[in-house]
Scaffold this active site. Structure first.
Site, PDB file in Angstrom:
ATOM      1  N   LYS A 227     -19.104  32.671  27.389  1.00  0.00           N
ATOM      2  CA  LYS A 227     -19.793  31.543  27.127  1.00  0.00           C
ATOM      3  C   LYS A 227     -20.742  30.937  27.032  1.00  0.00           C
ATOM      4  O   LYS A 227     -21.418  31.270  26.850  1.00  0.00           O
ATOM      5  CB  LYS A 227     -18.522  30.938  28.968  1.00  0.00           C
ATOM      6  CG  LYS A 227     -17.249  31.745  28.207  1.00  0.00           C
ATOM      7  CD  LYS A 227     -15.881  31.121  28.107  1.00  0.00           C
ATOM      8  CE  LYS A 227     -15.975  29.828  27.660  1.00  0.00           C
ATOM      9  NZ  LYS A 227     -14.484  29.484  26.375  1.00  0.00           N
TER      10      LYS A 227
ATOM     11  N   HIS B  69     -18.208  27.595  20.467  1.00  0.00           N
ATOM     12  CA  HIS B  69     -17.443  26.483  20.825  1.00  0.00           C
ATOM     13  C   HIS B  69     -18.326  25.096  19.796  1.00  0.00           C
ATOM     14  O   HIS B  69     -17.873  24.339  19.578  1.00  0.00           O
ATOM     15  CB  HIS B  69     -17.251  26.173  21.656  1.00  0.00           C
ATOM     16  CG  HIS B  69     -16.310  27.536  22.347  1.00  0.00           C
ATOM     17  ND1 HIS B  69     -14.711  27.710  22.377  1.00  0.00           N
ATOM     18  CD2 HIS B  69     -15.807  27.919  23.710  1.00  0.00           C
ATOM     19  CE1 HIS B  69     -14.490  28.713  22.420  1.00  0.00           C
ATOM     20  NE2 HIS B  69     -15.955  29.048  23.917  1.00  0.00           N
TER      21      HIS B  69
END
Length: 164
Positions: free
Chosen positions: A98, A116
């Protein structure tokens, strides 16, 4: 096609463009960071089996940050040939799952993780800006695709017991 259950599974890994990664390395050290975005995050970007392959076949040094919640134990990485250390300063490429906190980025390093940012997600634009200021390289898992544009990298919450 076999499921991809880590960043790079055993059928994909030998064909991975390692010469690209090693050409941008400042050192032979690759880091695997502990995940800190979510309390229950157990996933790992590389398995001990992949670490062993990198150490033995590619003569790379792997540094793994200790984690008591990761699906693979520190001892498994140690037996695969990795060093278990908190400090990743000597690593020129750092793998995660992440997003990495902005305060942890270091100049001129390469980071590989789900950032992201591809769709311009506003909440991660300050992170991307910081990486650019520090002249970091970002390899975004979502953009590692085949010739048809299909993603090659997926993660699963259950890496043990899946077929290879």
């Amino acid at each position: 096609m076999k499921p991809l259950y880590t960043a790079i599974n055993s059928s994909f890994f030998p064909n991975f463009e390692l010469h690209f990664l090693t050409s941008i390395l400042m050192s032979n050290y690759i880091g695997i960071r502990h995940e800190d975005k979510y309390l229950l995050e157990k996933r790992a970007p590389l398995t001990p089996k992949h670490v062993e392959w990198l150490v033995r076949q590619k003569k790379l040094d792997i540094v793994v940050q200790s984690s008591n919640k990761r699906i693979f134990k520190d001892d498994e990485y140690r037996k695969a040939g990795a060093e278990i250390e908190e400090d990743m300063k000597k690593c020129s490429v750092i793998f995660g799952v992440k997003e990495i906190p902005m305060t942890l980025f270091e100049p001129d390093k390469t980071y590989v993780f789900f950032a992201h940012v591809i769709k311009g997600q506003p909440y991660n634009m300050p992170m991307l800006k910081r990486m650019m200021e520090l002249k970091c390289n970002l390899i975004e898992y979502e953009k590692i695709v085949d010739e048809q544009g299909k993603r090659l990298i997926f993660f699963s919450g259950n890496m043990r017991g899946l077929p290879e």
